[in-house]
Design a protein around this motif. Sequence first.
Motif, PDB file in Angstrom:
ATOM      1  N   PRO A  39       7.596  29.348  -9.339  1.00 36.33           N
ATOM      2  CA  PRO A  39       7.877  30.484 -10.199  1.00 36.33           C
ATOM      3  C   PRO A  39       6.621  31.180 -10.621  1.00 36.33           C
ATOM      4  CG  PRO A  39       9.089  28.522 -10.900  1.00 36.33           C
ATOM      5  CD  PRO A  39       8.110  28.075  -9.891  1.00 36.33           C
ATOM      6  N   PRO A  77      11.609  35.120 -13.927  1.00 35.22           N
ATOM      7  CA  PRO A  77      10.741  34.241 -13.139  1.00 35.22           C
ATOM      8  C   PRO A  77      11.184  32.778 -13.140  1.00 35.22           C
ATOM      9  CG  PRO A  77       9.426  35.771 -14.422  1.00 35.22           C
ATOM     10  CD  PRO A  77      10.840  35.958 -14.866  1.00 35.22           C
ATOM     11  N   SER A 132       8.310  33.818  -2.649  1.00 35.03           N
ATOM     12  CA  SER A 132       8.313  32.628  -3.502  1.00 35.03           C
ATOM     13  C   SER A 132       7.407  31.523  -2.979  1.00 35.03           C
ATOM     14  CB  SER A 132       9.739  32.081  -3.630  1.00 35.03           C
ATOM     15  OG  SER A 132      10.186  31.564  -2.386  1.00 35.03           O
ATOM     16  N   ALA A 169      12.636  37.132   0.037  1.00 36.12           N
ATOM     17  CA  ALA A 169      12.615  36.342  -1.193  1.00 36.12           C
ATOM     18  C   ALA A 169      11.934  34.988  -0.955  1.00 36.12           C
ATOM     19  CB  ALA A 169      14.036  36.129  -1.706  1.00 36.12           C
ATOM     20  N   TRP A 192       9.028  41.378  -6.175  1.00 36.25           N
ATOM     21  CA  TRP A 192      10.437  41.054  -6.412  1.00 36.25           C
ATOM     22  C   TRP A 192      11.263  42.320  -6.648  1.00 36.25           C
ATOM     23  CZ3 TRP A 192      12.464  36.557  -5.233  1.00 36.25           C
ATOM     24  CH2 TRP A 192      11.645  35.432  -5.196  1.00 36.25           C
ATOM     25  N   HIS A 235      14.021  31.574 -12.864  1.00 35.13           N
ATOM     26  CA  HIS A 235      15.152  31.330 -11.961  1.00 35.13           C
ATOM     27  C   HIS A 235      14.761  31.387 -10.487  1.00 35.13           C
ATOM     28  CE1 HIS A 235      18.183  32.725 -15.280  1.00 35.13           C
ATOM     29  NE2 HIS A 235      17.593  31.564 -15.549  1.00 35.13           N
ATOM     30  N   ARG A 236      13.506  31.696 -10.194  1.00 34.46           N
ATOM     31  CA  ARG A 236      13.103  31.885  -8.791  1.00 34.46           C
ATOM     32  C   ARG A 236      12.760  30.547  -8.136  1.00 34.46           C
ATOM     33  NH1 ARG A 236       8.946  36.684 -10.567  1.00 34.46           N
ATOM     34  NH2 ARG A 236      10.536  38.194 -11.244  1.00 34.46           N
ATOM     35  N   TYR A 240      16.924  36.984 -10.017  1.00 35.29           N
ATOM     36  CA  TYR A 240      15.517  37.011  -9.610  1.00 35.29           C
ATOM     37  C   TYR A 240      14.639  37.768 -10.606  1.00 35.29           C
ATOM     38  CZ  TYR A 240      16.259  35.122  -4.900  1.00 35.29           C
ATOM     39  OH  TYR A 240      16.534  34.303  -3.832  1.00 35.29           O
ATOM     40  N   LEU A 242      17.219  30.266  -4.252  1.00 38.43           N
ATOM     41  CA  LEU A 242      16.778  30.616  -2.901  1.00 38.43           C
ATOM     42  C   LEU A 242      17.745  30.070  -1.852  1.00 38.43           C
ATOM     43  CD1 LEU A 242      12.957  29.894  -3.312  1.00 38.43           C
ATOM     44  CD2 LEU A 242      14.001  32.147  -3.015  1.00 38.43           C
TER      45      LEU A 242
END
Length: 375
Positions: free
Chosen positions: A2, A65, A118, A114, A13, A67-68, A62, A73
């Motif tokens: 993150p 941050p 990440s 994505a 993003w 939750h990334r 997304y 994913l």
Amino acid sequence: MPSSPGGFEDPLWRSIAVFRFASLAYVGVLVARDADRYAHPFAAVVALLVMLVWSVVITACYARPAHRGWPLLLADLAVALAVLAVTPWVVGRAALAAGTPTLAVVWEGAPVLAWAVSGGRRRGALAAVVLGVADLAARGFGTPSVTGLILLLLAGVIVGHVARLAVTAQERLQRAVELEAATRERERLARGIHDSVLQVLALVQRRGAHLDGEAGELARLAGEQEAALRALIAGGDPVPAAGAQDGAVDLRALLGRHASPAVSLSVPATPVPLPARAARELAAAVAAALDNVERHAGGRAWVLVEDEGETVTVSVRDAGPGIPDGHLAEAARQGRLGVAQSIRGRIADLGGEVRITTNPGEGTELELVVPRKGG
């Protein structure tokens, strides 16, 4: 991993979100154009609505941050794979064989981007291979075209590389900001110390320098504390030298701690960068030389640092009785290896040399010469 709010990754993003909806609009145009060729046109509309809902949900997730991570994913990748999995039934094998695009088309590139942002190039390439193979399977391996797979790989690798560069740039900027803040605080403290403590200590040292007894001892201690404070203000711990390559430190900071009323230190006005190991070994050799001066020559010494480009030379001179002929060889035979190991050994390991100039009654001078890229 993150990213932090407001980091350099955030614009990437947001760009993925724009790409996701723009590619979805393109999918909608293709569905409207090719619906009469689909095996199940109504199912294609349902799939398009599912993709729209998912695009809204994943974009909102997304945006935070925290939750990334892997759960989101993997879910993003799974939805794209599900759309590709139903494509042969919705579009029909015959239509796909005739060149009709899959339902995902370019929309499947959003999860690849994505993953790349990440985790960098490797993670982006992994997602590209998974979706690219799924796309080939949906269209049938009988007449495969790897163009889509290649494009996904290029997108994953390039965007992943840019994302890692953004993270590195953010980390370096953060270090620069912290260093600037520390420097400003040091300067602020230095002004206050200079205006008060240093002036008082210097006054005590000057007034009591020629006195005997406790007053003279107090003056001597005041002088030592003044020198220690000045070294601290100048930067007691080694810091990266400005403009130097990674891993280099400023030799001046390492030698500054030796400055005292008995040791005069002369250094260039600009940083003297050396590889960290070389700088520490050279500073240790200088410390050993000063220890010898204190034990055998009364403690008064002069240290001169010269940056000669390809080499760095540190000279340590004293006003002691000098070194008698054969004394160093005799000391080595007796196992007293101060000069042989603590000084010459260290400098030799760095690819440098030690030059000793001495005459009875005229003091001793040691020149420690170290190559900048040696050792």
